[in-house]
Write a protein that holds these residues in place. Structure first.
Motif, mmCIF file in Angstrom:
data_model
loop_
_atom_site.group_PDB
_atom_site.id
_atom_site.type_symbol
_atom_site.label_atom_id
_atom_site.label_comp_id
_atom_site.label_asym_id
_atom_site.label_seq_id
_atom_site.Cartn_x
_atom_site.Cartn_y
_atom_site.Cartn_z
ATOM 1 N N GLY A 169 26.930 30.935 78.272
ATOM 2 C CA GLY A 169 28.564 31.357 78.321
ATOM 3 C C GLY A 169 28.809 32.000 79.427
ATOM 4 N N TYR A 170 28.153 32.695 80.017
ATOM 5 C CA TYR A 170 27.724 33.077 81.327
ATOM 6 C C TYR A 170 27.826 32.385 82.379
ATOM 7 C CZ TYR A 170 27.724 35.886 85.606
ATOM 8 O OH TYR A 170 27.824 37.106 86.557
ATOM 9 N N ASP B 130 19.224 32.550 77.152
ATOM 10 C CA ASP B 130 19.742 32.613 75.844
ATOM 11 C C ASP B 130 21.370 32.165 76.111
ATOM 12 O OD1 ASP B 130 20.588 34.444 76.859
ATOM 13 O OD2 ASP B 130 20.297 36.127 75.140
ATOM 14 N N SER B 131 21.689 31.869 74.295
ATOM 15 C CA SER B 131 23.020 31.860 74.245
ATOM 16 C C SER B 131 24.117 31.853 74.996
ATOM 17 C CB SER B 131 23.312 31.762 72.666
ATOM 18 O OG SER B 131 23.325 32.999 72.716
ATOM 19 N N SER B 132 24.403 33.691 75.299
ATOM 20 C CA SER B 132 24.770 33.917 75.861
ATOM 21 C C SER B 132 24.567 33.838 77.604
ATOM 22 C CB SER B 132 24.637 35.694 75.986
ATOM 23 O OG SER B 132 22.832 35.804 76.546
ATOM 24 N N ALA B 133 23.638 33.733 77.829
ATOM 25 C CA ALA B 133 23.721 33.240 79.267
ATOM 26 C C ALA B 133 24.327 31.591 79.553
ATOM 27 C CB ALA B 133 21.768 32.825 79.666
ATOM 28 N N MET C 124 30.343 40.474 78.812
ATOM 29 C CA MET C 124 31.562 40.722 79.389
ATOM 30 C C MET C 124 32.118 40.955 80.318
ATOM 31 S SD MET C 124 33.446 37.805 78.053
ATOM 32 C CE MET C 124 34.908 37.568 77.805
#
Length: 121
Positions: A82-83, A77-80, A1
């Motif tokens: 969003g980023y 993954d899912s954080s990638a 973040m």
């Protein structure tokens, strides 16, 4: 973040610095009534203000977010996701802002050219 926040801040700072340096028209002043030129320049800048900069920024941000999210989806993954979407939105908005500024500059220069000025840049 924190990386996303840093990327957003850097991109916005670059955008602000780049738009502050918008190119003003350079004309050949030989035989030009400078008072009339200043009036015409003001008129042409008013015409250029009709460029819908906000729409260009929003459209570019949306496209950037989509491309960034797709890139994140493919590579991580899912954080990638969003980023990637966040980075893409900031990059797209920056690009849209720069394009809008360039478009306004082009409109101003074309307006002056159409009024008979020799625009050199």
């Amino acid at each position: 973040m924190n990386k996303l926040l840093l990327t957003c801040c850097v991109s916005l700072l670059c955008c602000l610095m780049a738009t502050a340096c918008a190119s003003k028209p350079v004309i050949d002043t030989a035989g030009v009534d400078m008072e009339q030129y200043q009036a015409d320049l003001a008129d042409c800048e008013q015409v250029a203000s009709q460029v819908d900069a906000e729409a260009m920024v929003v459209q570019s941000a949306g496209l950037g977010a989509l491309i960034g999210a797709l890139f994140g989806l493919v590579t991580g993954d899912s954080s990638a996701v969003g980023y990637g979407a966040g980075w893409g939105a900031v990059s797209g908005a920056t690009s849209g802002g720069l394009n809008a500024d360039q478009e306004k500059s082009n409109v101003t220069k074309n307006c002056l050219y159409n009024r008979g000025y020799a625009v050199l840049n």
